[in-house]
Design a protein around this motif. Structure first.
Motif, PDB file in Angstrom:
ATOM      1  N   ARG A  54       4.940  -0.790  -1.485  1.00  0.00           N
ATOM      2  CA  ARG A  54       4.989  -1.405  -0.169  1.00  0.00           C
ATOM      3  C   ARG A  54       6.403  -1.900   0.167  1.00  0.00           C
ATOM      4  O   ARG A  54       6.584  -2.687   1.082  1.00  0.00           O
ATOM      5  CB  ARG A  54       3.995  -2.575  -0.112  1.00  0.00           C
ATOM      6  N   GLU A  55       7.360  -1.453  -0.617  1.00  0.00           N
ATOM      7  CA  GLU A  55       8.717  -1.948  -0.452  1.00  0.00           C
ATOM      8  C   GLU A  55       9.236  -1.608   0.947  1.00  0.00           C
ATOM      9  O   GLU A  55       9.224  -0.453   1.363  1.00  0.00           O
ATOM     10  CB  GLU A  55       9.630  -1.318  -1.510  1.00  0.00           C
ATOM     11  N   ASP A  56       9.678  -2.652   1.677  1.00  0.00           N
ATOM     12  CA  ASP A  56      10.160  -2.438   3.040  1.00  0.00           C
ATOM     13  C   ASP A  56      11.621  -2.062   3.027  1.00  0.00           C
ATOM     14  O   ASP A  56      12.501  -2.838   3.411  1.00  0.00           O
ATOM     15  CB  ASP A  56       9.922  -3.706   3.879  1.00  0.00           C
ATOM     16  N   ALA A  57      11.910  -0.866   2.577  1.00  0.00           N
ATOM     17  CA  ALA A  57      13.281  -0.370   2.529  1.00  0.00           C
ATOM     18  C   ALA A  57      13.266   1.117   2.842  1.00  0.00           C
ATOM     19  O   ALA A  57      12.268   1.796   2.652  1.00  0.00           O
ATOM     20  CB  ALA A  57      13.902  -0.621   1.158  1.00  0.00           C
ATOM     21  N   GLU A 104       1.527   7.310   2.004  1.00  0.00           N
ATOM     22  CA  GLU A 104       1.577   7.080   3.452  1.00  0.00           C
ATOM     23  C   GLU A 104       2.097   5.681   3.756  1.00  0.00           C
ATOM     24  O   GLU A 104       2.894   5.482   4.693  1.00  0.00           O
ATOM     25  CB  GLU A 104       0.187   7.277   4.061  1.00  0.00           C
ATOM     26  N   GLU A 105       1.643   4.709   2.968  1.00  0.00           N
ATOM     27  CA  GLU A 105       2.104   3.333   3.168  1.00  0.00           C
ATOM     28  C   GLU A 105       3.610   3.228   2.957  1.00  0.00           C
ATOM     29  O   GLU A 105       4.303   2.516   3.679  1.00  0.00           O
ATOM     30  CB  GLU A 105       1.356   2.417   2.202  1.00  0.00           C
ATOM     31  N   ARG A 106       4.111   3.979   1.982  1.00  0.00           N
ATOM     32  CA  ARG A 106       5.554   3.949   1.711  1.00  0.00           C
ATOM     33  C   ARG A 106       6.349   4.579   2.845  1.00  0.00           C
ATOM     34  O   ARG A 106       7.424   4.087   3.211  1.00  0.00           O
ATOM     35  CB  ARG A 106       5.847   4.667   0.385  1.00  0.00           C
ATOM     36  N   ILE A 107       5.844   5.656   3.413  1.00  0.00           N
ATOM     37  CA  ILE A 107       6.526   6.299   4.537  1.00  0.00           C
ATOM     38  C   ILE A 107       6.456   5.412   5.783  1.00  0.00           C
ATOM     39  O   ILE A 107       7.412   5.344   6.568  1.00  0.00           O
ATOM     40  CB  ILE A 107       5.930   7.696   4.817  1.00  0.00           C
ATOM     41  N   LEU A 108       5.347   4.715   5.988  1.00  0.00           N
ATOM     42  CA  LEU A 108       5.270   3.748   7.085  1.00  0.00           C
ATOM     43  C   LEU A 108       6.393   2.720   6.974  1.00  0.00           C
ATOM     44  O   LEU A 108       7.077   2.411   7.965  1.00  0.00           O
ATOM     45  CB  LEU A 108       3.925   3.018   7.048  1.00  0.00           C
ATOM     46  N   ALA A 109       6.580   2.178   5.770  1.00  0.00           N
ATOM     47  CA  ALA A 109       7.630   1.179   5.560  1.00  0.00           C
ATOM     48  C   ALA A 109       9.001   1.772   5.838  1.00  0.00           C
ATOM     49  O   ALA A 109       9.861   1.126   6.450  1.00  0.00           O
ATOM     50  CB  ALA A 109       7.562   0.643   4.126  1.00  0.00           C
ATOM     51  N   HIS A 110       9.202   3.025   5.416  1.00  0.00           N
ATOM     52  CA  HIS A 110      10.494   3.687   5.666  1.00  0.00           C
ATOM     53  C   HIS A 110      10.739   3.875   7.157  1.00  0.00           C
ATOM     54  O   HIS A 110      11.851   3.613   7.649  1.00  0.00           O
ATOM     55  CB  HIS A 110      10.521   5.042   4.966  1.00  0.00           C
ATOM     56  N   GLU A 111       9.726   4.324   7.868  1.00  0.00           N
ATOM     57  CA  GLU A 111       9.894   4.561   9.307  1.00  0.00           C
ATOM     58  C   GLU A 111      10.206   3.255  10.039  1.00  0.00           C
ATOM     59  O   GLU A 111      11.086   3.209  10.911  1.00  0.00           O
ATOM     60  CB  GLU A 111       8.631   5.201   9.875  1.00  0.00           C
ATOM     61  N   ARG A 112       9.500   2.193   9.692  1.00  0.00           N
ATOM     62  CA  ARG A 112       9.757   0.891  10.320  1.00  0.00           C
ATOM     63  C   ARG A 112      11.175   0.414  10.017  1.00  0.00           C
ATOM     64  O   ARG A 112      11.895  -0.047  10.901  1.00  0.00           O
ATOM     65  CB  ARG A 112       8.733  -0.132   9.839  1.00  0.00           C
ATOM     66  N   ALA A 113      11.564   0.518   8.746  1.00  0.00           N
ATOM     67  CA  ALA A 113      12.900   0.066   8.359  1.00  0.00           C
ATOM     68  C   ALA A 113      13.984   0.866   9.070  1.00  0.00           C
ATOM     69  O   ALA A 113      15.009   0.315   9.487  1.00  0.00           O
ATOM     70  CB  ALA A 113      13.063   0.172   6.843  1.00  0.00           C
ATOM     71  N   SER A 114      13.772   2.162   9.229  1.00  0.00           N
ATOM     72  CA  SER A 114      14.759   3.017   9.899  1.00  0.00           C
ATOM     73  C   SER A 114      14.936   2.612  11.363  1.00  0.00           C
ATOM     74  O   SER A 114      16.070   2.512  11.868  1.00  0.00           O
ATOM     75  CB  SER A 114      14.330   4.487   9.815  1.00  0.00           C
TER      76      SER A 114
END
Length: 279
Positions: A113-116, A162-172
């Motif tokens: 769930r890392e927000d990076a 999917e959760e990890r890609i969500l975090a990536h998209e938000r961070a981007s």
């Protein structure tokens, strides 16, 4: 002792390898030399033979789309019986293939769930392929043991990816100053179900849609994956917006690459199932 390894010897060294791998993933100290010394007494093989067999096990795990010990560089041209021994161990320890189980061995569940932002690299091509013999051996293993099907059936792995890609998209989007767009990202597969042909609706910084289908594996970047007829149809119908994000090396250090339609330009598509109806 010369000659081929027995099943008992293979089972012993595979179990020892996974004990070291669990420590490695957890960040616990362990001594490869001590493991080697103890194995010499158990299986009657010399230090160099055991060292090389550990590298063979790394190669088998790479072919199976699984994690391996970085200190044992994969070495190919191994016996088929070694593959069977690794598969036997995994069959006896099914929890090993689940992300939650790996977190129990030490991998932080928060890593999923890392927000990076993720490392996004180029997709595999002919120019960066491994040697043909190595690639062929890994391809045979992946097909024989249906690595793509295993990953597709692993719902906890898919959800975590999917959760990890969500975090990536938000961070981007946040890093680009598009908070408005970050707040509109939708986890389609969780909110609306699996029928949309993509998992996440995100956005480019100009506001255009990114329809993202996520495929996750703990293996390397060339681990095969399953894609449905519906996903292919949606990719074709929305060529400008649809993206396949391949998330790999998930447990260790998640990395990713993107594929855009037409997928036939990047991968070889092979039918693996058919719908049967009565005459």
């Amino acid at each position: 002792m010369a000659g081929d390894w027995t099943d008992g010897q293979n089972d012993a060294i595979v179990a020892d390898y996974f004990a070291m791998l669990a420590d490695d993933i957890a960040g616990r100290p362990y001594s490869k030399a001590e493991h080697n010394r103890l194995l010499q007494a158990v299986i009657g093989r010399p230090r160099g033979s055991i060292e090389y067999k550990h590298q063979n096990i790394s190669a088998v795990l790479k072919g199976l789309g699984e994690d391996w010990i970085p200190g044992y560089k994969p070495a190919f041209n191994f016996q088929a019986s070694l593959v069977d021994a690794v598969v036997r161990w995994l069959d006896r320890h099914p929890a090993w293939l689940a992300p939650a189980a790996k977190s129990e061995t030490g991998a932080s569940a928060s890593a999923f769930r890392e927000d990076a932002m993720l490392w996004i690299g180029p997709p595999p091509t002919h120019s960066n392929a491994p040697p043909p013999d190595e690639l062929e051996q890994m391809t045979v293993i992946a097909r024989k043991y249906d690595v793509a099907g295993r990953d597709a059936r692993n719902r906890s792995l898919g959800r975590a990816g999917e959760e990890r890609i969500l975090a990536h998209e938000r961070a981007s989007l946040l890093s680009a100053g598009r908070t408005d767009l970050a707040e509109r990202i939708r986890w389609v597969s969780q909110v609306d179900g699996d029928g949309a042909g993509y998992d996440i609706r995100s956005f480019d910084t100009d506001g255009s849609d990114r329809l993202i289908e996520v495929k996750t594996t703990n293996g390397w970047e060339r681990t095969p994956f399953h894609i449905t007829r519906n996903e292919l149809a949606v990719a074709e119908a929305h060529r400008e917006e649809w993206r396949l994000v391949r998330l790999w090396n998930f447990t260790r250090e998640p990395r990713a690459f993107e594929l855009r339609p037409p997928l036939e330009a990047h991968v070889s598509l092979m039918a693996t199932s058919y719908q049967a109806s009565f005459l």
